[in-house]
Design a protein around this motif. Structure first.
Motif, PDB file in Angstrom:
ATOM      1  N   THR A   1      30.311  25.776  -9.499  1.00  0.00           N
ATOM      2  CA  THR A   1      31.290  24.685  -9.407  1.00  0.00           C
ATOM      3  C   THR A   1      31.919  24.628  -8.018  1.00  0.00           C
ATOM      4  OG1 THR A   1      31.759  24.906 -11.767  1.00  0.00           O
ATOM      5  CG2 THR A   1      33.373  23.722 -10.437  1.00  0.00           C
TER       6      THR A   1
ATOM      7  N   TYR B   1      29.344  23.232  -5.530  1.00  0.00           N
ATOM      8  CA  TYR B   1      29.193  21.791  -5.723  1.00  0.00           C
ATOM      9  C   TYR B   1      30.398  21.022  -5.175  1.00  0.00           C
ATOM     10  CZ  TYR B   1      28.704  17.337  -8.153  1.00  0.00           C
ATOM     11  OH  TYR B   1      28.621  16.000  -8.448  1.00  0.00           O
TER      12      TYR B   1
ATOM     13  N   ARG C   1      30.228  20.961  -1.322  1.00  0.00           N
ATOM     14  CA  ARG C   1      29.199  20.025  -0.852  1.00  0.00           C
ATOM     15  C   ARG C   1      29.657  18.572  -1.014  1.00  0.00           C
ATOM     16  NH1 ARG C   1      23.203  21.344  -2.671  1.00  0.00           N
ATOM     17  NH2 ARG C   1      22.961  19.615  -1.177  1.00  0.00           N
ATOM     18  N   ARG C   2      30.391  18.298  -2.030  1.00  0.00           N
ATOM     19  CA  ARG C   2      30.924  16.940  -2.209  1.00  0.00           C
ATOM     20  C   ARG C   2      31.910  16.586  -1.099  1.00  0.00           C
ATOM     21  NH1 ARG C   2      30.533  14.044  -7.156  1.00  0.00           N
ATOM     22  NH2 ARG C   2      32.198  12.816  -6.196  1.00  0.00           N
TER      23      ARG C   2
END
Length: 234
Positions: free
Chosen positions: A217, A220, A223-224
């Motif tokens: 999590t 991710y 990276r967002r």
């Protein structure tokens, strides 16, 4: 001639000794047969009570030993009720216990195990009941006295043999009981180890799964943040 008489006397003496020894063995076997030893293991369901009955004779002795081998908290309730309906022993939520009744009444003793306080967990209970007859009987002593009369003509005393065999028998019985108790302790410890191993493995797997999920999590989310494709017009 004298040697032949001595040989005949020795053979006769040997035969008498063997007959007395066989009679003594049968007599001791009958006396030892008065002891009754019962042992069993059963499952006590959750929220239930199980009772067993043991017959005893008058002026004997009875020993009841129980031990919880498996189940949540390893505890159980125990009650021993006399043939007259009197509660002799009452244990509440114990893992093991040893209780002796001496002398006993003639009739059926009720041995009850209570698991009503546990709503979900069943218990595995080991039980051993030892019932002994009276220590001595008058007719037995008279028969033995009549049997032991010719002991002066033998090289050994029958009374000493009887006492020795009786002591050996009692020691063997006690050794067997101790070995059985040690086996039940081993079974209970093995159950605890296996149960703890399962709990440790389960919660370790859950913790590892949570850690991996958190790590994925976080990756991710980062990276967002850096992959924002929206353009700003100036």
């Amino acid at each position: 001639m004298k040697s032949e008489v001595m040989e005949l006397f020795n053979e006769t003496r040997l035969i008498v000794s063997l007959l007395l020894f066989l009679t003594l063995s049968l007599d001791l076997g009958f006396a030892f047969g008065q002891n009754k030893d019962t042992e069993f293991t059963f499952l006590l369901p959750a929220g239930a009570t199980e009772c067993f009955f043991q017959t005893a004779i008058k002026n004997g002795s009875m020993e009841v030993e129980y031990q919880v081998i498996a189940g949540s908290a390893l505890d159980v309730g125990f009650t021993l009720i006399s043939p007259g309906g009197y509660r002799l022993v009452s244990d509440f939520r114990k893992s093991d216990g040893i209780h002796t009744v001496d002398p006993t009444e003639e009739g059926d003793y009720r041995i009850c195990f209570d698991n009503s306080f546990s709503r979900f967990s069943e218990k595995m209970v080991y039980v051993e009941v030892i019932v002994d007859g009276p220590e001595e009987e008058a007719d037995y002593d008279e028969n033995w006295a009549a049997l032991a009369e010719p002991e002066d003509s033998l090289e050994y005393k029958l009374e000493d043999i009887r006492d020795t065999m009786d002591a050996v028998h009692k020691n063997l019985e006690r050794s067997r009981q101790l070995q059985t108790i040690l086996r039940t302790f081993e079974a209970r410890d093995r159950y605890l180890l296996e149960d703890n191993l399962w709990r440790v493995s389960f919660w370790s797997s859950v913790s590892l799964l949570v850690m991996v999920s958190v790590a994925l999590t976080q990756v991710y989310s980062l990276r967002r943040l850096f992959n924002d494709k929206h353009r700003v017009c100036t």
